[in-house]
Scaffold this active site. Structure first.
Site, short mmCIF file in Angstrom:
data_model
loop_
_atom_site.label_atom_id
_atom_site.label_comp_id
_atom_site.label_asym_id
_atom_site.label_seq_id
_atom_site.Cartn_x
_atom_site.Cartn_y
_atom_site.Cartn_z
N HIS A 194 -4.45 3.13 -12.59
CA HIS A 194 -5.92 2.74 -12.45
C HIS A 194 -6.71 2.78 -13.63
O HIS A 194 -7.53 2.00 -14.01
CB HIS A 194 -6.30 3.53 -11.13
CG HIS A 194 -5.90 2.93 -9.83
ND1 HIS A 194 -5.98 3.60 -8.83
CD2 HIS A 194 -5.49 1.86 -9.65
CE1 HIS A 194 -5.44 3.03 -7.51
NE2 HIS A 194 -5.09 1.79 -8.24
N CYS A 509 -2.65 -20.57 -10.63
CA CYS A 509 -3.52 -19.38 -10.54
C CYS A 509 -2.88 -17.95 -10.82
O CYS A 509 -3.51 -16.79 -10.47
CB CYS A 509 -4.21 -19.33 -9.25
SG CYS A 509 -2.90 -19.14 -7.74
C1 PEP Z 1 0.96 -15.48 -7.90
O1 PEP Z 1 1.92 -14.95 -7.25
O2 PEP Z 1 1.07 -15.95 -9.16
C2 PEP Z 1 -0.47 -15.20 -7.43
C3 PEP Z 1 -1.33 -15.72 -7.95
O3 PEP Z 1 -0.34 -14.39 -6.47
P1 PEP Z 1 -0.32 -12.71 -6.44
O4 PEP Z 1 -0.50 -12.26 -7.81
O5 PEP Z 1 -1.56 -12.31 -5.71
O6 PEP Z 1 0.99 -12.39 -5.72
#
Ligand code: PEP
Ligand code: MG
Length: 578
Positions: A194, A509
């Protein structure tokens, strides 16, 4: 004499300043029994230490700069929650009242018991959380000893320093920043802690694993620390100091230049429109994202609604959150991802209903859980449909692995709409519904899935994990988790192509989207929507604006056929130097 020390740089940036050592208060944890008549007083001491610890963490929250992100706040909140956790508090009270242990001894025994439990856990993220227990117990021991001196209010700006310590708690980092900390070096620590997350969020350079730092350094030393390289230069000569100062000022200038990009359109040199969106997980993240010039939220992770609590959020709690986000975004688009809680994301409330899987990353999570247990998903789905009546909200569903799951999901949405209609709730019958491409099978089936949905989002973090069969939380395989692996690039390209063919918008993303090193490569693979941690948005935008897609497409496609990591690296360098 100049000395060079190496550690692991976990939060980038350069800091130059004198050393301040943070000595640990050695807790007295001797085996000591109390008299039965002292029981009440001893319990009171413990409860006072609990409330002083809470006070300390709340003060750290108040001291956060306004740029402090929601992530930092939720970390401090989870530290506060630990002080109320019966699994920690009740056994300690029991040791005091039933076994007549002193507070200090009771804390030490409970710490050892919890550590034994953590030792049996193989999940590296959860093991890291043993640091939270250690920190909480150390904080309690500190407050048993004495009440920490209140910081004197002063109008003078505090003297700047680089903190050197064995370990550093997140709340200490925040408090010390208030007192003048500009960088930190620790002997212990880790990339996943953290403290590291907070240092990154607050732009504080941090180096961990600097062995013997406490022994080798003293407060007469002056340090230059480079958080990108993990180097600590002790008592540098004038020329070295000048060179680092000039690097610091170039970085400052570059940051200012980046600011000027906020008003510019996100368009490539050959006039292709792109979009830079934010990944957020707390309402507080939204103001920061807006300040940093993002065009909306491309991924709002909702796990924080479920984490570290014993009950599940109800429809009203979901609805209030989504409405709040819509209001904060003032018309900018918002993509809310439905729940994806699994091994590294502890949610006791959810675990009461769903047994933990033997391999949680591969178990009943995300869309699988929602389809198997609609009663757990419906409050969220209903709240999303209702909130979408008030602004441009879309729903994104993670971890899809096949077309049938998408059909089942859409059917569930239709049934839910009919219920809302009958119950005369205001809702948006046209709320866009998208799915995440995180499992190789979803990327391979993208042509079949795309016509069924309104948009798709590539989750490159999980797509990398599942394509390469490497646990993304396992430190041992971190260096091997290579997003440039041609198989991953191939799956990204195929997904983008399928979406283009069906005129379905697609974004990426995962962490890749926020790394400017990969921006041109992704543009070359056809991607136009990038969703990332807001702090990288302007750097990525700069890359987009500087790219002529026509000139790099061929090189990007060649990377899908690269037959060695060296070749991939060379091609990436070529893309970035065109
Ligand atoms: C991913 O898997 O790329 C994503 C954006 O989701 P998380 O990182 O929350 O699993
Ligand atoms: Mg994911």
């Amino acid at each position: 004499m100049t000395l060079l020390m190496n550690g692991t740089g976990v939060s980038r940036g350069i800091a130059i300043g004198p050393v301040r050592l943070l000595h640990e208060i050695q807790p007295q944890a001797r085996r000591k029994k109390i008299l039965a008549s002292q029981k009440r007083a001893e319990l009171n001491r413990f409860r006072k230490a609990l409330s002083r610890s809470e006070e300390e963490l709340s003060t750290a929250k108040e001291q956060l700069p306004t740029s402090g992100s929601g992530t930092v706040i939720s970390i401090l909140d989870s530290n506060i929650a630990m002080l109320h956790d019966p699994a920690l508090v009740e056994p300690i009270e029991n040791y005091i009242s039933e076994h007549l242990y002193s507070c200090e001894w009771a804390l030490a025994v409970q710490r050892d018991e919890l550590f034994q439990m953590f030792d049996a856990i193989t999940d590296p993220y959860l093991r890291q959380r043993s640091l939270d227990v250690e920190e909480t117990i150390a904080r309690l021991l500190k407050h048993l000893k004495r009440r920490p001196a209140k910081q004197k209010k002063t109008t003078q700006s505090p003297q700047k320093f680089v903190l050197v310590s064995k370990n550093l708690a997140p709340s200490d980092l925040i408090q010390q920043q208030h007192a003048g900390l500009i960088g930190a070096v620790t002997q212990g620590g880790s990339q996943l802690s953290h403290t590291t997350i907070i240092a990154k969020s607050l732009n504080i350079p941090l180096i961990v694993h600097a062995r013997h730092a406490m022994t080798l350094l003293d407060e007469s030393d002056k340090l230059i620390i480079d958080g990108a390289q993990g180097t600590v230069i002790v008592n540098a000569d004038a020329a070295t100091t000048r060179s680092f100062k000039s690097q610091q000022s170039s970085a400052r200038k570059a940051r200012k230049q980046l600011d000027s990009l906020k008003a510019r359109a996100t368009r490539t040199r050959d006039k292709q429109q792109a979009h830079v969106l934010a990944n957020c997980s707390e309402p507080a993240d939204i103001s920061k994202a807006k300040r940093l010039g993002t065009e909306g939220v491309g991924l709002y992770r909702t796990e924080s609604l479920y984490l570290n609590r014993d009950e599940l959020p109800d429809e009203t709690e979901h609805f209030k959150l989504y409405r709040k986000l819509i209001t904060k975004l003032k018309g900018d688009p918002l993509v809310v991802r439905t729940m994806d809680v699994w091994s590294s994301r502890r949610a006791p409330g959810l675990e009461q209903h769903v047994p933990m899987s033997r391999q949680p990353a591969l178990g009943l999570r995300a869309i699988r859980l929602c389809l198997r247990h609609p009663e757990l998903f419906l409050p969220q789905l209903r709240a999303l449909l209702r909130a979408a009546h008030y602004g441009p909200l879309s729903m994104l569903v993670p971890m899809v692995a096949n077309v049938q799951e998408v059909r089942d999901l859409l059917q569930m949405v239709d049934v839910t709409k009919a219920h809302l209609q009958r119950q005369r709730f205001a809702y948006n019958p046209n709320m866009p519904i998208g799915v995440m491409v995180e499992v190789p099978s979803a990327a391979i089936s993208a042509r079949l899935i795309a016509p069924l949905v309104d948009f798709m989002a590539i989750g490159s973090n999980d797509l990398t994990q599942y394509t390469l069969a490497m646990d993304r939380d396992d430190e041992n395989v971190q260096p091997l988790l290579d997003p440039l692996n041609p198989a991953i690039l191939h799956l990204i390209r195929e997904t983008v192509k399928a979406c283009d063919q069906h005129d379905v918008p697609v974004s990426l993303c995962g962490e890749m989207a926020g790394d400017p090193l990969y921006t041109r490569l992704l543009l070359g693979l056809g991607l136009r929507q990038f969703s990332m941690h807001p702090s990288s948005a302007l750097e990525v935008k700069r890359q987009i604006i500087s790219t002529d897609v026509g000139k790099i497409e061929k090189i990007a496609r060649a990377m899908i056929r690269a037959n060695s990591p060296l070749r991939s690296q060379r091609l990436l360098e070529r893309i970035n130097s065109v």
